[in-house]
Design a protein around this motif. Structure first.
Motif, PDB file in Angstrom:
ATOM      1  N   ASP A  72       0.800  -1.134  -0.029  1.00  0.00           N
ATOM      2  CA  ASP A  72       0.031  -0.038  -0.153  1.00  0.00           C
ATOM      3  C   ASP A  72       0.809   1.345  -0.045  1.00  0.00           C
ATOM      4  OD1 ASP A  72      -2.404  -1.628   0.033  1.00  0.00           O
ATOM      5  OD2 ASP A  72      -2.257  -1.662   2.276  1.00  0.00           O
ATOM      6  N   PHE A  73       2.012   1.050  -0.263  1.00  0.00           N
ATOM      7  CA  PHE A  73       3.099   2.236  -0.163  1.00  0.00           C
ATOM      8  C   PHE A  73       3.992   2.055  -1.393  1.00  0.00           C
ATOM      9  CE2 PHE A  73       3.691  -0.761   3.164  1.00  0.00           C
ATOM     10  CZ  PHE A  73       4.681  -1.509   2.819  1.00  0.00           C
ATOM     11  N   ASP A  74       5.008   3.006  -1.713  1.00  0.00           N
ATOM     12  CA  ASP A  74       5.891   3.042  -2.784  1.00  0.00           C
ATOM     13  C   ASP A  74       7.206   2.241  -2.432  1.00  0.00           C
ATOM     14  OD1 ASP A  74       4.279   5.076  -3.641  1.00  0.00           O
ATOM     15  OD2 ASP A  74       5.867   6.825  -3.564  1.00  0.00           O
ATOM     16  N   HIS A  75       7.506   1.856  -3.705  1.00  0.00           N
ATOM     17  CA  HIS A  75       8.810   0.904  -3.763  1.00  0.00           C
ATOM     18  C   HIS A  75       9.682   1.701  -4.584  1.00  0.00           C
ATOM     19  CE1 HIS A  75       8.299  -2.202  -0.931  1.00  0.00           C
ATOM     20  NE2 HIS A  75       7.090  -2.519  -1.309  1.00  0.00           N
ATOM     21  N   GLN A  76      10.766   1.052  -4.749  1.00  0.00           N
ATOM     22  CA  GLN A  76      11.804   1.695  -5.815  1.00  0.00           C
ATOM     23  C   GLN A  76      12.857   0.435  -6.106  1.00  0.00           C
ATOM     24  OE1 GLN A  76      15.321   2.568  -5.329  1.00  0.00           O
ATOM     25  NE2 GLN A  76      15.662   3.764  -7.210  1.00  0.00           N
ATOM     26  N   VAL A  77      13.285   0.494  -7.403  1.00  0.00           N
ATOM     27  CA  VAL A  77      14.384  -0.420  -7.677  1.00  0.00           C
ATOM     28  C   VAL A  77      15.574   0.065  -8.076  1.00  0.00           C
ATOM     29  CG1 VAL A  77      14.707  -2.174  -9.389  1.00  0.00           C
ATOM     30  CG2 VAL A  77      12.615  -2.164  -8.030  1.00  0.00           C
ATOM     31  N   GLU A  90      10.234   6.295  -8.155  1.00  0.00           N
ATOM     32  CA  GLU A  90       9.398   5.679  -7.059  1.00  0.00           C
ATOM     33  C   GLU A  90       8.110   5.016  -7.744  1.00  0.00           C
ATOM     34  OE1 GLU A  90       8.545   8.380  -3.774  1.00  0.00           O
ATOM     35  OE2 GLU A  90      10.754   8.319  -3.309  1.00  0.00           O
ATOM     36  N   GLN A  91       7.948   4.040  -7.070  1.00  0.00           N
ATOM     37  CA  GLN A  91       6.978   2.943  -7.802  1.00  0.00           C
ATOM     38  C   GLN A  91       5.743   2.740  -7.009  1.00  0.00           C
ATOM     39  OE1 GLN A  91       8.371  -0.976  -7.890  1.00  0.00           O
ATOM     40  NE2 GLN A  91       6.684  -1.981  -8.864  1.00  0.00           N
ATOM     41  N   PRO A  92       4.755   3.611  -7.473  1.00  0.00           N
ATOM     42  CA  PRO A  92       3.333   3.718  -6.248  1.00  0.00           C
ATOM     43  C   PRO A  92       2.783   2.237  -6.328  1.00  0.00           C
ATOM     44  CG  PRO A  92       3.350   5.426  -8.130  1.00  0.00           C
ATOM     45  CD  PRO A  92       4.372   4.502  -8.523  1.00  0.00           C
ATOM     46  N   PRO A  93       1.968   2.177  -5.236  1.00  0.00           N
ATOM     47  CA  PRO A  93       1.002   1.112  -5.137  1.00  0.00           C
ATOM     48  C   PRO A  93       0.272   0.675  -6.234  1.00  0.00           C
ATOM     49  CG  PRO A  93       0.835   2.507  -3.202  1.00  0.00           C
ATOM     50  CD  PRO A  93       1.449   3.167  -4.283  1.00  0.00           C
ATOM     51  N   GLY A  94       0.274  -0.735  -6.481  1.00  0.00           N
ATOM     52  CA  GLY A  94      -0.475  -1.281  -7.732  1.00  0.00           C
ATOM     53  C   GLY A  94       0.393  -1.144  -8.900  1.00  0.00           C
ATOM     54  N   HIS A  95       1.343  -0.494  -9.120  1.00  0.00           N
ATOM     55  CA  HIS A  95       2.252  -0.305 -10.308  1.00  0.00           C
ATOM     56  C   HIS A  95       3.208  -1.473 -10.689  1.00  0.00           C
ATOM     57  CE1 HIS A  95       0.834   3.862 -11.731  1.00  0.00           C
ATOM     58  NE2 HIS A  95       0.106   3.821 -10.595  1.00  0.00           N
ATOM     59  N   THR A  96       3.448  -1.493 -11.729  1.00  0.00           N
ATOM     60  CA  THR A  96       4.426  -2.660 -12.166  1.00  0.00           C
ATOM     61  C   THR A  96       5.626  -1.755 -12.885  1.00  0.00           C
ATOM     62  OG1 THR A  96       3.421  -2.797 -14.564  1.00  0.00           O
ATOM     63  CG2 THR A  96       2.614  -4.340 -12.495  1.00  0.00           C
TER      64      THR A  96
END
Ligand SMILES: [Cu+2]
Length: 124
Positions: A72-77, A90-96
């Protein structure tokens, strides 16, 4: 004609329009963005509970990994290696997010937001 009927006749259509605008045409909240289709040869890795869903993954050189953020929160790679340097937004929730690995080697995929997240990618 009664006063009430006359008023309704006069203002009825406007009240109906106001109700429609207020409640909107579509029912329910907006739908989440559709998940991108898995492409041939693509490996899907899920980000959930501040972790990748596995520790290691093997892919052929030129292959891609699709990261699915199910939190339910951002990630990053990011990858920081001599043979490969990559930094995502930054990769928002639900995003691929699709990341290609063009060069053979072992790569430590990490997340700037959650430093404990590690995925070892073996590219053959
Ligand atoms: Cu993260």
């Amino acid at each position: 004609m009664s006063r009430a009927r006359r008023l309704l006749r006069q203002w009825g259509p406007l009240l109906l329009l106001a109700a429609t605008v207020r409640h909107g045409w579509a029912a329910g909240p907006p739908a989440p963005p559709p998940a991108a289709a898995v492409q041939p040869g693509e490996v899907v890795v899920t980000q959930r509970n501040r972790a990748f869903d596995r520790r290691t993954v093997q892919i052929p050189a030129g292959g891609t990994i699709r990261f699915d953020n199910q939190d339910d929160f951002d990630h990053q790679v990011f990858v920081d290696a001599p043979a490969m340097s990559y930094e995502s937004e930054e990769q928002p929730p639900g995003h691929t997010l699709r990341v290609a690995f063009p060069h053979p080697g072992q790569f430590d995929v990490q997340c700037r937001i959650h430093p404990k997240m590690h995925l070892q990618v073996d590219v053959k």
